[in-house]
Design an enzyme around this catalytic site. Structure first.
Site, mmCIF file in Angstrom:
data_model
loop_
_atom_site.group_PDB
_atom_site.id
_atom_site.type_symbol
_atom_site.label_atom_id
_atom_site.label_comp_id
_atom_site.label_asym_id
_atom_site.label_seq_id
_atom_site.Cartn_x
_atom_site.Cartn_y
_atom_site.Cartn_z
ATOM 1 N N HIS A 85 2.004 -16.399 -10.067
ATOM 2 C CA HIS A 85 1.491 -16.256 -8.702
ATOM 3 C C HIS A 85 0.067 -16.777 -8.634
ATOM 4 C CE1 HIS A 85 1.353 -14.613 -4.638
ATOM 5 N NE2 HIS A 85 0.081 -14.423 -4.893
ATOM 6 N N ASP A 164 3.812 -4.487 3.294
ATOM 7 C CA ASP A 164 2.837 -5.553 3.049
ATOM 8 C C ASP A 164 2.957 -6.649 4.099
ATOM 9 O OD1 ASP A 164 0.821 -7.041 1.464
ATOM 10 O OD2 ASP A 164 2.471 -8.470 1.356
ATOM 11 N N ARG A 171 -4.174 -7.937 8.556
ATOM 12 C CA ARG A 171 -5.426 -8.278 7.861
ATOM 13 C C ARG A 171 -5.888 -9.677 8.239
ATOM 14 N NH1 ARG A 171 -3.645 -8.146 2.156
ATOM 15 N NH2 ARG A 171 -5.734 -8.921 1.698
ATOM 16 N N SER A 186 -1.476 -6.079 -2.357
ATOM 17 C CA SER A 186 -0.541 -6.919 -1.604
ATOM 18 C C SER A 186 0.280 -7.790 -2.569
ATOM 19 C CB SER A 186 -1.341 -7.792 -0.630
ATOM 20 O OG SER A 186 -0.571 -8.836 -0.130
ATOM 21 N N LYS A 190 4.522 -6.886 -4.159
ATOM 22 C CA LYS A 190 5.652 -7.823 -4.032
ATOM 23 C C LYS A 190 6.165 -8.254 -5.407
ATOM 24 C CE LYS A 190 3.008 -10.184 -1.302
ATOM 25 N NZ LYS A 190 2.235 -10.910 -0.337
#
Ligand code: URA
Length: 426
Positions: A85, A164, A171, A186, A190
């Site tokens: 990620h 989220d 946000r 966040s 996930k």
């Protein structure tokens, strides 16, 4: 009868106190159910932004968001899984060559990815520039492709961490994105819900990233590594440079084109280095420590997996990529060296050309963006084309050029090229 009151919870955090696990569980669940209103969650997000959270609060917040939806499992796949990620950058297309590269070593790579918002690009938007390619696939098909090909890049199902999904959208419009507890929870809610057993985080540092300096990036990286380890996910983080754009292509189809160059054994040195470093980290977490990843790029194994992955998701790997209808060249007015190319300036310019979206329902232009014929540290001659701007809508050129004003410099001596990998945590 609800067990807590949102106003009390907002006041607690506003006054700098610590939320209890029960308060956190309730507020995330009640927000997902619509009992806590968007304006209340906005106030709480701002209070968290200003007051911060303890490690225990962040861990509980992450768990509560993960528990707001379904959890996936790859246990029946019979293959090791590993995932990457990135916190988001400009020209950061590493997922595209990386997923097939790692899969070519027999490790499964389920990359649930996102769309771009603001100046950072989104992996799904990039791949959607390939004719026919589909981002949304159901879980059965995802498992079949993982079993057959070994890699998938797709949109997460609506059931994954819905808290989220709601909170991230909020946000984005309340200036509470760049906050370590909220970013870490966040991302990790996930990733843990996805059921991956190993995770490499690419935490970007510099003008084009959420984290502008190394100290904040280290704090974010350490927080995420701790969250992953606590949840039983083998996690490491690399801190990597995002002071300048990665590679030469910025924008959806332009980034696919450059990724295919890497898969064909070419491509720019910084992108190849980052792709290979991330691949080695992912493979090491999956128990393969001596992988010759460069060979898998040069001998076509990674390209073979790319082609099969694109085809399995309805795309045509041989189709021509979309090209923007209009271009504008920026030309060197002297001999010299490109001493500075600012990631944020190029990211915003590409976004303004139509490569990104201002609101999440906006379309993106597949062909829009910037091709950097010259990148930071390269010599140029007077008259050389430095950058080509691409768009379908030429009225966008002026605003894109405004954002590039001061965003690059032609000088006499190149500063030392910035290192790509700045640190490693985990
Ligand atoms: N990516 C996410 O998924 N969440 C954030 O908060 C920031 C980047």
């Amino acid at each position: 009868m609800e067990s807590f009151d949102a106003v009390d919870i907002i006041r607690t955090k506003r006054d700098g106190e610590v939320l209890t696990p029960e308060q956190i569980d309730w507020v995330i669940d009640a927000y997902t159910r619509g009992v806590v209103a968007d304006e209340q969650m906005s106030a709480l997000a701002m209070a968290i932004f200003l007051q911060g959270m303890t490690r225990e609060e962040i861990a509980r917040w992450t768990l509560a968001m993960m528990n707001s939806g379904e959890k996936m499992s790859f246990a029946d796949l019979g293959k090791r899984t590993t995932d990457k990620h990135s916190t988001g950058g400009v020209g950061d297309k590493t997922t595209l060559p990386l997923a097939p590269l790692v899969a070519s070593f027999g490790v499964a790579v389920p990359q649930l990815s996102g769309r771009g918002l603001g100046h950072t690009g989104g992996t799904l938007d990039k791949l959607e520039s390939i004719p026919g390619w589909q981002a949304s696939i159901d879980n059965d098909r995802l498992m079949r492709i993982l079993a057959d090909v070994g890699c998938v890049v797709c949109a997460p199902g609506a059931g994954l961490a819905p808290a989220d999904k709601k909170l991230y959208a909020l946000r984005d419009i309340t200036s509470t994105v760049d906050c370590v507890p909220l970013i870490a929870s966040s991302i990790m809610s996930k990733k843990i819900a996805e059921g991956t057993s190993a995770l490499v985080l690419d935490v970007k540092v510099g003008s084009g990233a959420f984290m502008k300096d190394l100290d904040h990036a280290r704090e974010l990286a350490q927080t995420m590594v701790d969250l992953g380890s606590d949840a039983g996910v083998n996690t490491v983080a690399l801190l990597t440079d995002m002071g300048k754009p990665l590679g030469r292509g910025i924008g959806n189809a332009l980034e696919v084109k450059e990724s295919v160059e890497v898969l064909a054994g070419g491509g720019p040195a910084d992108l190849v280095e980052l792709t290979c470093t991330l691949a080695r980290e992912m493979l090491a977490l999956a128990g393969i420590s001596d992988a010759d990843v460069e060979a898998a790029l040069s001998d076509g194994r990674a390209m073979d997996h790319w082609r099969r992955m694109i085809e399995a998701q309805g795309g045509d790997p041989d189709a021509e990529l979309p090209v923007a209808r209009h271009t504008h060249d920026i030309v060197a007015d002297r001999d010299g060296v490109l001493t500075h190319t600012d990631a944020l300036a190029f990211g915003v310019a590409s976004w303004r050309l139509g490569a990104g979206r201002a609101r999440k329902e906006d379309p993106v232009q597949a062909g829009a963006g910037i091709w950097m014929h010259k990148t930071q540290g390269e010599k140029v001659r007077k008259g050389d084309v430095l950058f080509t701007l691409h768009t379908d809508t030429p009225e966008r050129f002026d605003r894109a050029l405004d954002s590039l004003e001061g965003g690059w410099t032609l000088g006499d001596d190149a500063a030392q090229a910035p290192q790509i990998v700045l640190d490693r945590i985990g």
